[in-house]
Motif scaffolding. Structure first.
Motif, mmCIF file in Angstrom:
data_model
loop_
_atom_site.group_PDB
_atom_site.id
_atom_site.type_symbol
_atom_site.label_atom_id
_atom_site.label_comp_id
_atom_site.label_asym_id
_atom_site.label_seq_id
_atom_site.Cartn_x
_atom_site.Cartn_y
_atom_site.Cartn_z
ATOM 1 N N ARG A 83 0.866 -1.324 -0.060
ATOM 2 C CA ARG A 83 -0.125 0.043 -0.047
ATOM 3 C C ARG A 83 0.861 1.257 -0.027
ATOM 4 N N ARG A 84 2.086 1.183 0.560
ATOM 5 C CA ARG A 84 3.049 2.308 0.462
ATOM 6 C C ARG A 84 3.420 2.746 -0.813
ATOM 7 N N GLY A 85 3.363 1.777 -1.602
ATOM 8 C CA GLY A 85 3.622 1.855 -3.175
ATOM 9 C C GLY A 85 2.173 2.168 -3.838
ATOM 10 N N GLY A 86 1.175 2.219 -3.328
ATOM 11 C CA GLY A 86 0.067 2.358 -4.207
ATOM 12 C C GLY A 86 -0.430 1.211 -4.635
ATOM 13 N N LYS A 87 -0.094 -0.134 -4.071
ATOM 14 C CA LYS A 87 -0.471 -1.407 -4.939
ATOM 15 C C LYS A 87 -1.213 -2.361 -3.900
ATOM 16 N N GLY A 88 -2.215 -3.260 -4.478
ATOM 17 C CA GLY A 88 -2.690 -4.079 -3.764
ATOM 18 C C GLY A 88 -2.167 -5.513 -3.786
ATOM 19 N N VAL A 89 -2.709 -6.468 -2.976
ATOM 20 C CA VAL A 89 -2.100 -7.780 -2.950
ATOM 21 C C VAL A 89 -3.074 -9.010 -3.160
ATOM 22 N N LEU A 90 -2.750 -9.876 -3.981
ATOM 23 C CA LEU A 90 -3.392 -11.065 -4.071
ATOM 24 C C LEU A 90 -2.814 -12.293 -3.762
ATOM 25 N N CYS A 91 -3.518 -13.010 -2.809
ATOM 26 C CA CYS A 91 -2.942 -14.049 -1.829
ATOM 27 C C CYS A 91 -3.758 -15.339 -2.134
ATOM 28 N N HIS A 92 -2.769 -16.212 -2.510
ATOM 29 C CA HIS A 92 -2.864 -17.711 -2.647
ATOM 30 C C HIS A 92 -3.310 -18.404 -1.281
ATOM 31 N N SER A 93 -4.443 -19.080 -1.344
ATOM 32 C CA SER A 93 -4.933 -19.493 -0.015
ATOM 33 C C SER A 93 -5.855 -20.898 -0.356
ATOM 34 N N TYR A 94 -5.920 -21.469 0.864
ATOM 35 C CA TYR A 94 -6.712 -22.722 0.846
ATOM 36 C C TYR A 94 -7.648 -22.797 2.122
ATOM 37 N N SER A 95 -7.155 -22.683 3.082
ATOM 38 C CA SER A 95 -7.553 -23.065 4.541
ATOM 39 C C SER A 95 -8.584 -21.764 4.980
ATOM 40 N N GLU A 96 -9.582 -22.163 5.794
ATOM 41 C CA GLU A 96 -10.596 -21.291 6.160
ATOM 42 C C GLU A 96 -9.765 -20.237 7.023
ATOM 43 N N LYS A 97 -8.863 -20.607 7.928
ATOM 44 C CA LYS A 97 -8.019 -19.680 8.901
ATOM 45 C C LYS A 97 -7.164 -18.677 7.965
ATOM 46 N N GLY A 98 -6.362 -19.414 7.120
ATOM 47 C CA GLY A 98 -5.640 -18.783 6.051
ATOM 48 C C GLY A 98 -6.185 -17.582 5.281
ATOM 49 N N CYS A 99 -7.455 -18.025 4.877
ATOM 50 C CA CYS A 99 -8.259 -17.213 3.971
ATOM 51 C C CYS A 99 -8.613 -15.961 4.912
ATOM 52 N N HIS A 100 -9.163 -16.141 6.014
ATOM 53 C CA HIS A 100 -9.631 -15.365 6.994
ATOM 54 C C HIS A 100 -8.502 -14.278 7.540
ATOM 55 N N ASP A 101 -7.163 -14.867 7.876
ATOM 56 C CA ASP A 101 -6.339 -14.094 7.973
ATOM 57 C C ASP A 101 -5.666 -13.128 6.938
ATOM 58 N N ALA A 102 -6.165 -13.770 5.739
ATOM 59 C CA ALA A 102 -5.529 -12.869 4.650
ATOM 60 C C ALA A 102 -6.690 -11.652 4.290
ATOM 61 N N VAL A 103 -7.683 -12.024 4.377
ATOM 62 C CA VAL A 103 -8.746 -11.053 4.065
ATOM 63 C C VAL A 103 -8.636 -9.861 5.174
ATOM 64 N N THR A 104 -8.418 -10.058 6.569
ATOM 65 C CA THR A 104 -8.598 -9.378 7.464
ATOM 66 C C THR A 104 -7.253 -8.544 7.461
ATOM 67 N N ALA A 105 -6.167 -9.210 6.984
ATOM 68 C CA ALA A 105 -5.137 -8.184 6.727
ATOM 69 C C ALA A 105 -5.048 -7.367 5.752
ATOM 70 N N GLY A 106 -6.088 -7.471 4.692
ATOM 71 C CA GLY A 106 -6.354 -6.167 3.802
ATOM 72 C C GLY A 106 -6.182 -6.477 2.259
ATOM 73 N N ILE A 107 -5.984 -7.754 1.942
ATOM 74 C CA ILE A 107 -5.465 -8.268 0.683
ATOM 75 C C ILE A 107 -6.676 -7.613 -0.397
ATOM 76 N N ARG A 108 -6.318 -7.423 -1.572
ATOM 77 C CA ARG A 108 -7.205 -6.825 -2.557
ATOM 78 C C ARG A 108 -8.134 -8.365 -3.113
ATOM 79 N N SER A 109 -7.314 -9.249 -3.267
ATOM 80 C CA SER A 109 -8.235 -10.503 -3.986
ATOM 81 C C SER A 109 -7.589 -11.887 -3.368
#
Length: 435
Positions: A254-280
């Motif tokens: 975000r400091r560089g004005g960019k979003g993040v896409l995150c490879h994910s599978y588990s429910e906890k992993g997905c939730h951690d990624a989404v609440t961390a602020g990923i774009r997709s």
């Protein structure tokens, strides 16, 4: 052990270093003097990087049935006029007449359907051949899912200089992952990470990889929260980054004005990624209802890559085949639940390793998961375009939009399968031989 707290690498120095190397290989320092203009030397982007590179083509597509994914409107006997790679007019012949300038090539689409070129929101393009193949199979725009040595940055430039040879691309650079492997050789600024005993895990190391990506000109940042599904010796439900580490990656991007896409599978992993602020969220087979609600609230996109998961089921490796058979129905249910909740979806094939899957097949799988045909089509047109930040130029055939066209032998709303076999592909006004 942490990486030393040094300033991020300079994009200007990286560019000058690359040009100096090119000059040395060519045997002349004149290359550097000619290539580095005053604007580039002061950090300004060259004309090509601002999109003013290869001019698009001129073409009239006439006689087909035009489909607008944004509205679902269907227009019989339509005319699409493309000048300089941009749509200047689109609509019925009765309203527009023959608007094309004299001498402009004409693509006759009588008896066929005409729609905008498709968007593959998760693809790995490592070679010029793969880039051409993606276009021939209907992906006229795309988002990289990362490459090992910044090949996607070069593919993006290829698309600007010769649009008929590559999709319009959002590049992700190199993967932010605990074990970089040979990717350490992608940029000298990554070399200090080779001495880290635990890999790229500390806040400093995570920031370093993001900063190198941004310095090299990445449009987005790719990371992971779980291990890979496509490797039999890995467990896709094992988490490799926690919420704090993911948050550090997101903050650096975000400091560089960019979003993040995150490879994910588990429910906890997905939730951690989404609440961390990923774009997709990418793949996300076991994403749960609470996370989907959070995604809807935040506007987080879901790119399920059904094509890749379905492909596992055909693997000769018994572990991968069983994984594919188990994961695919779970992922389809997640896709339908996301759609019903209003989570934005984007089509992505996760093609890699030299084989490019048609993104139309992802639309077919979205439809098979329960999405109405028009909504499934939107995941590879208007929806994916919004994710890529191209919503005002890609995903429709309307005035001012890109002259990217797909011509298919049938109604994609009745049979989305026709999208996997385009009769004609047009990229920026240039006809491309379809696969």
């Amino acid at each position: 052990m942490c990486v030393e707290n040094t300033p991020p690498p300079s994009g200007r120095l990286t560019r000058r270093g690359v040009l100096a190397g090119a000059a040395a290989l060519a045997g002349t320092s004149a290359v550097l003097a000619q290539a580095v203009s005053p604007a580039a030397a002061s950090g300004g982007a060259p004309e090509a990087a601002r999109g003013g590179a290869g001019r698009g083509g001129d073409l009239v597509v006439e006689g087909g049935t035009l489909l607008d994914p944004a509205t679902g409107e269907v227009t019989e006997d339509a005319v699409v006029v493309i000048t300089g790679g941009v749509v200047r007019a689109a609509g019925s012949r009765a309203r527009l007449g023959n608007r094309g300038p004299s001498g402009v090539p004409v693509l006759r689409a009588h008896g066929r359907w005409v729609l905008p070129g498709l968007v593959d929101a998760h693809i790995h393009l490592n070679t010029a051949a793969e880039a051409r193949d993606a276009v021939r199979k209907g992906a006229t725009s795309a988002r990289s899912g990362s490459t090992n040595f910044f090949q996607d940055i070069a593919v993006r430039e290829l698309a600007r200089q010769a649009p008929e040879q590559a999709p319009r691309l959002r590049a992700a650079g190199v993967f932010v992952t605990p074990d970089l492997g040979d990717t350490l050789l992608a940029d000298p600024e990554l070399a200090p990470l080779a001495r880290l005993r635990d890999g790229v895990r500390s806040p400093e190391a995570l920031r370093r990889v993001v900063e190198v990506n941004l310095a090299r000109g990445a449009d987005t940042v790719k990371t992971r929260v779980n291990e890979r599904a496509g490797l039999p010796d890995q467990d896709p439900l094992t988490q490799v980054y926690d919420h704090e580490q993911l948050s550090a990656i997101v903050a650096a991007a975000r400091r560089g004005g960019k979003g993040v896409l995150c490879h994910s599978y588990s429910e906890k992993g997905c939730h951690d990624a989404v609440t961390a602020g990923i774009r997709s969220l990418e793949h996300g087979a076991f994403v749960g209802e609470r996370t989907l609600h959070e995604m809807r609230r935040r506007g987080t996109y879901f790119t399920p890559t059904l094509t890749a998961i379905a492909g596992l089921a055909d693997s000769p490796d018994p572990v991968l085949a069983e994984r594919g058979r188990t994961y695919l129905p779970v992922l389809k249910r997640a896709v339908l639940a996301a759609h019903e909740l209003g989570v934005p979806l984007a089509a992505g094939t996760d093609s890699s390793g030299g084989a490019v899957d048609p993104v139309g097949g992802e639309v077919v799988l979205m439809h098979a998961a329960g999405l109405p045909a028009l909504d499934a089509l939107r995941t590879a047109t208007t929806g994916a375009a919004q994710l890529l930040g191209l919503g005002s130029t890609v995903g429709r055939l309307a005035r001012g939009y890109a002259g990217d066209v797909l011509v298919v032998d049938g109604d994609p709303l009745a049979d989305p399968g026709v999208l996997t076999r385009p009769a004609h592909v047009v990229r920026a006004g240039f006809q491309v031989q379809a696969a």
